[in-house]
Design a protein around this motif. Structure first.
Motif, short mmCIF file in Angstrom:
data_model
loop_
_atom_site.label_atom_id
_atom_site.label_comp_id
_atom_site.label_asym_id
_atom_site.label_seq_id
_atom_site.Cartn_x
_atom_site.Cartn_y
_atom_site.Cartn_z
N ASP A 161 0.83 -1.20 0.00
CA ASP A 161 0.00 0.00 0.00
C ASP A 161 0.87 1.26 0.00
O ASP A 161 1.86 1.33 0.72
N ALA A 162 0.48 2.22 -0.80
CA ALA A 162 1.19 3.51 -0.83
C ALA A 162 0.96 4.24 0.49
O ALA A 162 -0.08 4.08 1.14
N LEU A 163 1.95 5.02 0.89
CA LEU A 163 1.79 5.85 2.09
C LEU A 163 0.95 7.07 1.74
O LEU A 163 1.11 7.66 0.68
N GLU A 164 0.10 7.44 2.66
CA GLU A 164 -0.69 8.65 2.52
C GLU A 164 -0.16 9.68 3.51
O GLU A 164 0.68 9.37 4.36
N LYS A 165 -0.65 10.90 3.42
CA LYS A 165 -0.16 11.97 4.29
C LYS A 165 -0.31 11.60 5.76
O LYS A 165 0.58 11.86 6.56
N GLY A 166 -1.40 10.98 6.13
CA GLY A 166 -1.62 10.56 7.51
C GLY A 166 -0.56 9.58 7.99
O GLY A 166 -0.12 9.62 9.14
N ASP A 167 -0.13 8.69 7.09
CA ASP A 167 0.92 7.73 7.42
C ASP A 167 2.24 8.46 7.67
O ASP A 167 2.96 8.17 8.63
N VAL A 168 2.55 9.39 6.78
CA VAL A 168 3.79 10.17 6.91
C VAL A 168 3.77 10.97 8.21
O VAL A 168 4.75 10.99 8.96
N ASP A 169 2.65 11.60 8.50
CA ASP A 169 2.53 12.38 9.73
C ASP A 169 2.72 11.50 10.96
O ASP A 169 3.39 11.90 11.92
N ARG A 170 2.16 10.29 10.94
CA ARG A 170 2.29 9.37 12.07
C ARG A 170 3.75 9.00 12.29
O ARG A 170 4.25 8.98 13.41
N ILE A 171 4.47 8.74 11.20
CA ILE A 171 5.88 8.38 11.29
C ILE A 171 6.70 9.56 11.83
O ILE A 171 7.56 9.39 12.70
N LEU A 172 6.42 10.75 11.33
CA LEU A 172 7.15 11.93 11.79
C LEU A 172 6.86 12.24 13.25
O LEU A 172 7.76 12.62 14.00
N ASP A 173 5.61 12.05 13.67
CA ASP A 173 5.24 12.28 15.07
C ASP A 173 5.97 11.30 15.98
O ASP A 173 6.49 11.69 17.04
N LEU A 174 6.02 10.03 15.58
CA LEU A 174 6.73 9.03 16.37
C LEU A 174 8.22 9.35 16.44
O LEU A 174 8.83 9.27 17.51
N THR A 175 8.79 9.75 15.31
CA THR A 175 10.20 10.11 15.29
C THR A 175 10.47 11.26 16.26
O THR A 175 11.44 11.23 17.02
N ARG A 176 9.62 12.26 16.23
CA ARG A 176 9.76 13.41 17.14
C ARG A 176 9.66 12.98 18.59
O ARG A 176 10.49 13.36 19.42
N ASP A 177 8.65 12.17 18.91
CA ASP A 177 8.46 11.74 20.29
C ASP A 177 9.68 10.99 20.81
O ASP A 177 10.15 11.25 21.93
N ALA A 178 10.19 10.07 20.01
CA ALA A 178 11.35 9.29 20.45
C ALA A 178 12.61 10.15 20.54
O ALA A 178 13.37 10.06 21.50
#
Length: 87
Positions: A20-37
């Motif tokens: 499945d292609a990534l959508e904006k929500g997927d990208v945002d989720r990954i970036l949010d997790l990266t920031r939190d960690a």
């Protein structure tokens, strides 16, 4: 180029066209997790955590649930006042 477009280029380069292609929500989720960690644990924990998320998703974990669990784990480290992780 947007991050969604970049993700599509990377998917194609890695031969992941059948996924499945990534959508904006997927990208945002990954970036949010990266920031939190990165902010709650240590900067290098950001990319390491999202790499491990990818491994878990590749093994069948739900991306949204797994990211939420990992974000809570990272934020709990900051709440507990844990010292930064040394590399």
């Amino acid at each position: 180029m947007t991050l969604v477009e970049w993700a599509e280029l990377v998917r194609n380069e890695l031969g992941l066209a059948g996924t499945d292609a990534l959508e904006k929500g997927d990208v945002d989720r990954i970036l949010d997790l990266t920031r939190d960690a990165a902010h709650s644990v240590a900067r290098p924990a950001g990319p390491l955590t999202v790499y491990l998320l990818g491994v878990a998703v590749g093994r069948g974990a739900d991306p949204e649930n797994a990211a939420a669990v990992l974000s809570r784990l990272a934020l709990a480290q900051a709440d507990e006042g844990e010292e930064s992780v040394n590399v």
